[in-house]
Design an enzyme around this catalytic site. Structure first.
Site, short mmCIF file in Angstrom:
data_model
loop_
_atom_site.label_atom_id
_atom_site.label_comp_id
_atom_site.label_asym_id
_atom_site.label_seq_id
_atom_site.Cartn_x
_atom_site.Cartn_y
_atom_site.Cartn_z
N GLY A 1 -9.22 -5.09 7.34
CA GLY A 1 -8.21 -4.64 8.31
C GLY A 1 -7.32 -3.60 7.67
N GLU B 1 -11.02 -5.33 2.26
CA GLU B 1 -11.66 -4.10 2.74
C GLU B 1 -10.66 -3.45 3.67
OE1 GLU B 1 -14.38 -3.11 1.52
OE2 GLU B 1 -15.44 -4.90 0.83
N CYS C 1 -13.54 2.29 9.69
CA CYS C 1 -12.77 2.55 8.46
C CYS C 1 -13.43 3.61 7.60
CB CYS C 1 -12.60 1.27 7.69
SG CYS C 1 -14.16 0.46 7.46
P1 NAP Z 1 -5.01 -5.38 11.21
O1 NAP Z 1 -3.87 -5.30 12.11
O2 NAP Z 1 -4.75 -5.45 9.76
O3 NAP Z 1 -5.85 -6.65 11.71
C1 NAP Z 1 -6.99 -7.13 11.05
C2 NAP Z 1 -7.04 -8.64 11.17
O4 NAP Z 1 -5.91 -9.18 10.50
C3 NAP Z 1 -6.95 -9.16 12.62
O5 NAP Z 1 -7.69 -10.34 12.70
C4 NAP Z 1 -5.47 -9.43 12.77
O6 NAP Z 1 -5.17 -10.37 13.76
C5 NAP Z 1 -5.15 -9.99 11.40
N1 NAP Z 1 -3.75 -9.92 11.03
C6 NAP Z 1 -2.78 -9.10 11.52
N2 NAP Z 1 -1.59 -9.37 10.91
C7 NAP Z 1 -1.84 -10.38 10.03
C8 NAP Z 1 -1.03 -11.11 9.10
N3 NAP Z 1 0.27 -10.86 8.94
N4 NAP Z 1 -1.61 -12.09 8.37
C9 NAP Z 1 -2.92 -12.37 8.52
N5 NAP Z 1 -3.74 -11.72 9.38
C10 NAP Z 1 -3.21 -10.72 10.11
O7 NAP Z 1 -6.02 -4.17 11.37
P2 NAP Z 1 -6.65 -3.62 12.71
O8 NAP Z 1 -5.66 -2.83 13.43
O9 NAP Z 1 -7.30 -4.71 13.45
O10 NAP Z 1 -7.82 -2.71 12.11
C11 NAP Z 1 -7.60 -1.40 11.78
C12 NAP Z 1 -7.55 -1.19 10.28
O11 NAP Z 1 -8.56 -1.92 9.62
C13 NAP Z 1 -7.78 0.23 9.91
O12 NAP Z 1 -6.80 0.64 8.99
C14 NAP Z 1 -9.15 0.25 9.27
O13 NAP Z 1 -9.37 1.25 8.35
C15 NAP Z 1 -9.24 -1.09 8.69
N6 NAP Z 1 -10.64 -1.51 8.60
C16 NAP Z 1 -11.20 -1.55 7.36
C17 NAP Z 1 -12.53 -1.89 7.23
C18 NAP Z 1 -13.17 -1.95 5.87
O14 NAP Z 1 -14.24 -2.51 5.72
N7 NAP Z 1 -12.57 -1.41 4.84
C19 NAP Z 1 -13.29 -2.21 8.35
C20 NAP Z 1 -12.68 -2.18 9.60
C21 NAP Z 1 -11.33 -1.83 9.71
P3 NAP Z 1 -4.75 -9.87 15.25
O15 NAP Z 1 -5.94 -9.18 15.79
O16 NAP Z 1 -4.41 -11.13 15.95
O17 NAP Z 1 -3.58 -8.96 15.05
#
Ligand code: NAP
Length: 501
Positions: A247, A269, A303
């Site tokens: 995330g 990641e 990502c």
């Molecule tokens: P995110 O807000 O960080 O959410 C990812 C996951 O974490 C979701 O299940 C989210 O739940 C949960 N989450 C949010 N706040 C949290 C907290 N305080 N404690 C624990 N879990 C929490 O990211 P996103 O907006 O979904 O995804 C976009 C980002 O992910 C981008 O920056 C992208 O580059 C990155 N990404 C990286 C990869 C990789 O492999 N490197 C792959 C895909 C995406 P909720 O959905 O309920 O908020």
């Protein structure tokens, strides 16, 4: 024991609606949240509700951890050989394969991803289940020559225990299988917290894991729209021995800090800010193909999407002109239709971020070559595929990850300038470049500060390859044989006072 699917399992192909779950999975039971709260899952194409799932509480998540711990210690799981675990994963793989159409439809409905891409993700995501089914049998230890007579040094790898897996919405299946496949292969049990926007795909594959005979409590799925307290619990619970998160960098840093107290294994990641460099020596058609696949897959919401395009002066005009033509030809709409290539952004927050970044660049004198607007006639979350040139280093399109269908182009003079600009970021996930100059290929591949490099290639992910970043893009690797490392502890056993004569 687990060699093949029996005839009942083979004939039990679930239809679409039988795969759409409205309950979470804890200890082999499909349950509501303890306070009966739920939240809706909607289609980003039109905002229509497509299902609802339990809004699990912290106590519910604790129950899931307890179930995973109990399952980890149970005879049903612990007594399995690596081959048994491998066979269970193979059965899961087979069932996902048989249900690929249904899973793809669920994924498209909840994420807006075009159906052909969803089918591609099912194939890709399932390749991790297959890969780790194979790897399960190759988690080797070592016998090391001892410096002391009558002593043997034995090194073995053992599962860490319960792993908590937190996954994003952009790859609702693959981010789960890439983690859970490795964890189960190693002998761990898991608690999965899928993204709030895409829980249905996660529950569907968990249902198939159950059908495959994976014992109760080994896979638990906790759905919630209150991620923070549950993430906190995962970090603080002594029964969770590892956390794997995909995330945003912001949440990744928070989890990393919070997990430090319990000295947990952490695999992160996180976000990227991928450079995509086109050198004068490049084959321009190939570079434009690579740019299209790297940038516009999943509407730019991956990502590893190229984020900043650096194009050398000698080839610049040709590249921009060709790219403009290709972008204008993209078909945008409801991804259920098989000719659609670009769907909506996932939610309002993402839409506001993408349109805000483009407006920021416009205000800093960048040029909009094509796009640059929302498409309200298609739906509130549609944004036109966009090409922006003359993007200054102060623009958010340059400094941050846009996570949307926007190509930001910057002209450069020579290789040193391209490398300096490409590395001018605290992120380091993927990087791409196009060049037909062999010396340049090796020089640039070595000097890019990223975890993964695509040379003359815009699509680089594969179960066989190590996926992960450097700098603030994360720690640990997923996929490949390295993907097992986060789920095993190394144990050294010293066998002393052996009598060899
Ligand atoms: P995110 O807000 O960080 O959410 C990812 C996951 O974490 C979701 O299940 C989210 O739940 C949960 N989450 C949010 N706040 C949290 C907290 N305080 N404690 C624990 N879990 C929490 O990211 P996103 O907006 O979904 O995804 C976009 C980002 O992910 C981008 O920056 C992208 O580059 C990155 N990404 C990286 C990869 C990789 O492999 N490197 C792959 C895909 C995406 P909720 O959905 O309920 O908020």
């Amino acid at each position: 024991m687990f060699g093949r699917l029996n005839s009942v399992q083979i004939s039990r192909i679930r239809n679409f609606s039988a795969l759409v779950q409205s309950k979470a999975l804890v200890n082999g039971n499909w349950i509501d949240s303890s306070n009966n709260d739920t939240f809706d899952v909607t289609n980003p194409v039109n905002g229509k509700k497509i299902g609802s799932v339990p809004n699990m509480t912290v106590q519910d998540a604790q129950n899931a951890i307890n179930a995973a711990k109990q399952a980890y210690e149970s005879k049903e799981w612990r007594s399995l050989t690596a081959k048994d675990r491998s066979n269970l994963l193979k059965k899961w793989h087979k069932l996902i394969e048989q249900h690929s159409q249904q899973i793809a439809e669920i994924m498209t409905a909840e994420s807006g991803k075009p159906i052909n891409e969803s089918k591609g993700e099912v194939l890709y995501g399932n390749s991790f289940v297959e890969w780790f089914a194979e790897e399960a049998r190759r988690i080797y230890g070592e016998i090391v020559p001892s410096p002391v007579a009558n002593r043997e040094i034995i090194v073995m790898k053992q599962p860490i225990g319960v792993a908590a897996l937190i996954t994003p919405w952009n790859f609702p299946l693959a981010m789960i299988t890439r983690k859970a496949g490795a964890a189960l292969a190693a002998g761990c049990t898991v608690v999965i917290k899928p993204a709030e926007d895409t829980p249905l795909t996660a529950l569907a594959v968990a249902k198939l894991a159950e059908d495959a005979g994976i014992p109760k409590g080994v896979i638990n799925v906790v759905t919630t729209n209150k991620a923070a307290p549950i993430g906190d619990l995962f970090c603080k619970s002594p029964d969770v021995r590892g956390i794997s998160f995909t995330g945003s960098t912001q949440v990744g840093k928070l989890l990393f800090r919070n997990a430090a107290d319990g000295i947990k294994r952490v695999c992160l990641e996180l976000g990227g800010n991928a450079p995509f460099i086109v050198f004068d020596s490049a084959n321009v058609e190939k570079a434009v193909d690579g740019a299209m696949s790297s940038k516009f897959r999943n509407c730019g919401q991956t990502c590893v999407s190229a984020n900043r395009f650096f194009v050398q002066a000698g080839i610049y005009d040709k590249f921009v002109a060709l790219l403009k033509q290709r972008v204008e030809a993209l078909k945008i709409g409801d991804g259920q239709s098989s000719d659609i290539q670009i769907g909506p952004l996932i939610n309002k927050m993402q839409y506001d971020k993408v349109s805000g970044f483009v407006e920021d660049a416009r205000s800093k004198k960048a040029q909009i070559v094509v796009g640059g607007t929302g498409l309200p006639e298609l739906g509130a979350l549609f944004y036109a595929p966009t090409v922006v040139t003359d993007v200054p280093p102060t623009a958010q399109l340059y400094t941050e990850e846009v996570f949307g269908p926007v190509v930001s182009i910057i002209k450069f003079k020579d290789e040193a300038e391209a490398l300096q600009k490409a590395n001018d970021t605290n992120r380091g996930l993927a990087g791409y470049f196009f060049s037909e100059n062999l010396q340049q290929v090796f020089r640039v591949a070595k000097r890019l500060e990223v975890g993964m490099v695509g040379v003359n290639e815009g699509l680089i992910s594969a179960a066989e390859a190590p996926f992960g970043g450097v700098k603030e893009s994360g720690v640990g690797r997923e996929g490949s044989h390295h993907g097992i490392d986060d789920y095993v502890d190394i144990k050294y056993i010293c066998m002393g006072n052996l009598k060899y004569d």
